[in-house]
Structure formats: C-alpha cells, structure tokens
Enzyme design. Structure first.
Site, mmCIF file in Angstrom:
data_model
loop_
_atom_site.group_PDB
_atom_site.id
_atom_site.type_symbol
_atom_site.label_atom_id
_atom_site.label_comp_id
_atom_site.label_asym_id
_atom_site.label_seq_id
_atom_site.Cartn_x
_atom_site.Cartn_y
_atom_site.Cartn_z
ATOM 1 C CE LYS A 171 16.182 33.780 -23.830
ATOM 2 N NZ LYS A 171 15.267 33.915 -24.966
ATOM 3 C CD GLU B 223 16.747 33.286 -33.862
ATOM 4 O OE1 GLU B 223 16.734 32.226 -33.225
ATOM 5 O OE2 GLU B 223 17.299 34.311 -33.427
HETATM 6 N N1 PLP Z 1 15.908 32.075 -30.631
HETATM 7 C C1 PLP Z 1 15.424 33.081 -29.897
HETATM 8 C C2 PLP Z 1 15.399 34.436 -30.487
HETATM 9 C C3 PLP Z 1 14.945 32.835 -28.600
HETATM 10 O O1 PLP Z 1 14.423 33.828 -27.872
HETATM 11 C C4 PLP Z 1 15.004 31.537 -28.084
HETATM 12 C C5 PLP Z 1 14.567 31.271 -26.714
HETATM 13 O O2 PLP Z 1 15.335 31.211 -25.795
HETATM 14 C C6 PLP Z 1 15.524 30.525 -28.889
HETATM 15 C C7 PLP Z 1 15.969 30.824 -30.149
HETATM 16 C C8 PLP Z 1 15.629 29.127 -28.363
HETATM 17 O O3 PLP Z 1 16.711 28.984 -27.486
HETATM 18 P P1 PLP Z 1 16.710 27.903 -26.339
HETATM 19 O O4 PLP Z 1 16.478 26.602 -26.980
HETATM 20 O O5 PLP Z 1 18.067 27.998 -25.746
HETATM 21 O O6 PLP Z 1 15.622 28.273 -25.407
HETATM 22 C C1 COI Z 2 12.532 30.884 -24.320
HETATM 23 O O1 COI Z 2 12.276 29.980 -25.107
HETATM 24 O O2 COI Z 2 12.961 30.655 -23.193
HETATM 25 C C2 COI Z 2 12.348 32.268 -24.681
HETATM 26 O O3 COI Z 2 12.964 33.094 -24.061
HETATM 27 C C3 COI Z 2 11.446 32.603 -25.784
HETATM 28 C C4 COI Z 2 10.500 33.734 -25.491
HETATM 29 C C5 COI Z 2 9.523 33.442 -24.408
HETATM 30 C C6 COI Z 2 11.189 35.039 -25.366
#
Ligand code: PLP
Ligand code: COI
Length: 339
Positions: free
Chosen positions: A184, A220
C-alpha cells in the site's frame, strides 16, 4: 460527540479533528509519541518521500456501538501490512507496540469524532509513514515520520450500499506483476489516478484492472478488492499485483461460515457471465455491490441481479461484517478490539 457534524450525510472526505499523533525515527531509534492540533507538517524539500516515493500508508476504521463502546477491526493486520509495505520500499518498520500506542492515543484524543451508532458513518484512521531525510541521489532515508490521523467519514462511493457501475480498464495498469501492487504505497494510486478521474467522470464508481501480464484475468477495482458470487461459491482473484484486502479476507471467512465454498484463483473476465452477484470490498468501500461491469473494448456489459437491488449473499455478508464491526453481532473470530 461533536455537535457540529451532520453524521448521516458525511462524505468520505478530510476533516481536521484537532488531534493527530506523530512519532519520528532518527539516530536509529523511534522517539516519543506526540499529539498535534495542527495538520501541517514541516518537511525538507529533498525528503525521500517527495522524490523517490518512500511513502506507505494504511486505512482502518473505528466504530461506535449501540453500547457506546468504540471498536476497531483487525488493527493488527494493518500493523503487519504497513511493515510489509515499508520493507518493499526500503523504509524503517514500525514496532507493533508503537503502532498500538499511537492508535490508542489517536482514538482517545478523537473520541468525540467517532460517529454515533446507526448513522452509517465511522472514524477513518490513516496511518502514514514517510521518509523525511534529505537525499539527492536515489537512496533510502535514515529518518522517518510516522503519523496517524483520523477523519469521520461516510460511504466511499457516492451511491453507498446501492449497486454501482464499474468499467474494465485496458489502456493502463496500476501495478506490474512483480512491482508494488501487493503493498500500500502512494505510487500505486498515482499510477491509477488519471484513469480513476476519467471513469468517475463517465459515471462509473471504479475502474476494474486486469492482470498486467495477459490482460485476461480480473485483478482488482481501483481502491478495493473484487469478489463475485457464482452459485454457491465466493470467488475472488489470486494475483501478484493486487493488495491483500483485510476486508476481503474477513468476507472469505464469513462466506465459508455461512456455507459457501471459497475460491481464490485467477478469474477470466468472461466468467462474469456466469456470476450472480459481484462487489468491491475494502475498509473505505466496505462491501459495495456492483450492478454492471462494462468492457468497452468488447462491447460487452455484464450485469448482476436488478439495478437497485442488493443480491441476497452480498446483503448477508454485509450485515454480518458490519454487525461484527459495530458490536451488534458477537465477534467469534477475535477481530474486534474495544477502546
Ligand atoms: N485494494 C486496494 C488497492 C486498496 O487501496 C484497498 C484499501 O485499503 C483495498 C484493496 C482493500 O483493503 P482493506 O480491506 O485491507 O482495506
Ligand atoms: C482504504 O480502504 O482504506 C483505502 O485506503 C482505500 C482508499 C481510500 C485509498
């Protein structure tokens, strides 16, 4: 609770809550945690985060329950993932105890901004790690700043829990197969920004990326993972260029719990024609059902159920997930921490 906020109509946007938490790494050690009202940070113009992308972040939420208790969801997974991201771009890792201490301090100093139960809003928490040391040649920084700030938010996609529209992107990739898609870092979002803005202007909630190698399998959706329901199976992509979503991992567990089979594998785009429901999922996105996925290059539109109706499996998964997060449903998986 803060009386000046209309919780029910909150967008997903930044609000200065008057308290953010910071900690710096220098001389080979982490310093003391400090709390700041100001949301401006002083930074050297040659800092590695500005030039060489030494930056990574996380996203998690705090929820207020019916019992008024504040809960977070799987924060340890965010603490682990930020270090995976940090390692990938040669940054200093954050000890889990430090992450936890910052989180506790942040929630304590922001508790008036955790939205009331039942409003659909939550407190979004953004941990951010940046390289602050000045470097001219490409190099890592020896100094880092770890920040945690918070902002009360509503739904990420403007149609909230109503089924939205997604479009397949074939003209750009957000990540390379062995690049940084699994972590991330800001660069992944920069790579997708033009596409995100364009598709939003065209009326879609997100762009759906395909695997960057063959452009055949689903990767995704912009800021969220993708899953579909095919008969009695929850299918979600396996890929070397997507972020492992904590929300998606949780939904996979819940799907098995309610009797579905879970398959994490490559999903050819055309398989969407055999799916009954589809959704984007993530911390910000929660579970956002998808009504249609347009593939303009092949003049094809895949649809799922009815335009304004959430499918039964998505509805069930959403209800259980958000129920556990708010404390309405017993947390039998040990995902919730009370604050
Ligand atoms: N994929 C991307 C590219 C994201 O930025 C996020 C957000 O965090 C997710 C997936 C979903 O991840 P999570 O469920 O850990 O927030
Ligand atoms: C999240 O779901 O926490 C993300 O980081 C997605 C987006 C706001 C970048």
């Amino acid at each position: 609770m803060n009386a000046n906020i209309d919780w029910a109509t909150l967008p997903f946007a930044y609000t200065n809550t008057g308290a953010n938490v910071r900690c710096t790494f220098s001389n080979n050690q982490w310093g003391e945690i400090t709390v700041h009202a100001d949301d401006i940070i002083p930074i050297h113009m040659a800092a590695t985060c500005l030039h060489y992308g030494q930056e990574c972040f996380e996203g998690l939420k705090a929820y207020r329950g019916k019992d008024n208790v504040i809960r977070t969801f799987r924060w340890k997974d965010n603490a682990v993932r930020i270090n995976r991201s940090a390692r990938r771009v040669a940054m200093q890792e954050i000890p889990e105890e430090l992450f936890e201490k910052c989180l506790r301090t942040l929630i304590e100093t922001n508790k008036d901004f955790v939205p009331p139960y039942g409003t659909g809003a939550s407190l979004y928490i953004r941990p951010l790690l940046i390289g602050t040391g000045a470097r001219l040649g490409v190099n890592r920084s020896e100094e880092y700043l770890f920040i945690m700030f918070a902002s009360p938010v509503g739904p990420y996609f403007k149609n909230g829990f109503k089924p939205g529209k997604v479009v397949v992107e074939r003209d750009s990739d957000r990540a390379a197969p062995l690049g940084t898609g699994t972590v991330k870092i800001g660069g992944n979002y920069a790579a997708a920004l033009n596409t995100t803005l364009r598709v939003q202007q065209e009326g879609y909630s997100s762009a759906m990326y395909l695997d960057p190698k063959e452009k055949r399998y689903i990767d995704e959706c912009g800021p969220a993972n993708f899953f579909a329901i095919k008969g009695n199976t929850y299918i979600t992509p396996a890929s070397l260029s997507i972020l492992e979503s904590i929300t998606n991992l949780s939904l996979m567990t819940l799907a098995e719990h309610i009797g579905l089979t879970v398959e994490r594998r490559q999903i050819p785009l055309e398989e969407l024609a055999e799916c009954n429901e589809a959704a984007q999922c993530g911390t910000a996105a929660v579970l956002s059902p998808i009504y249609s996925i347009t593939d303009p290059a092949n003049n094809r539109v895949y649809t799922f159920g009815k335009p304004d109706e959430v499918g039964p499996v998505c509805m069930k998964l959403y209800t259980i997930l958000t129920g556990i997060q708010s404390g309405d449903i017993d947390d039998e998986f040990g995902w919730v921490t009370k604050f």
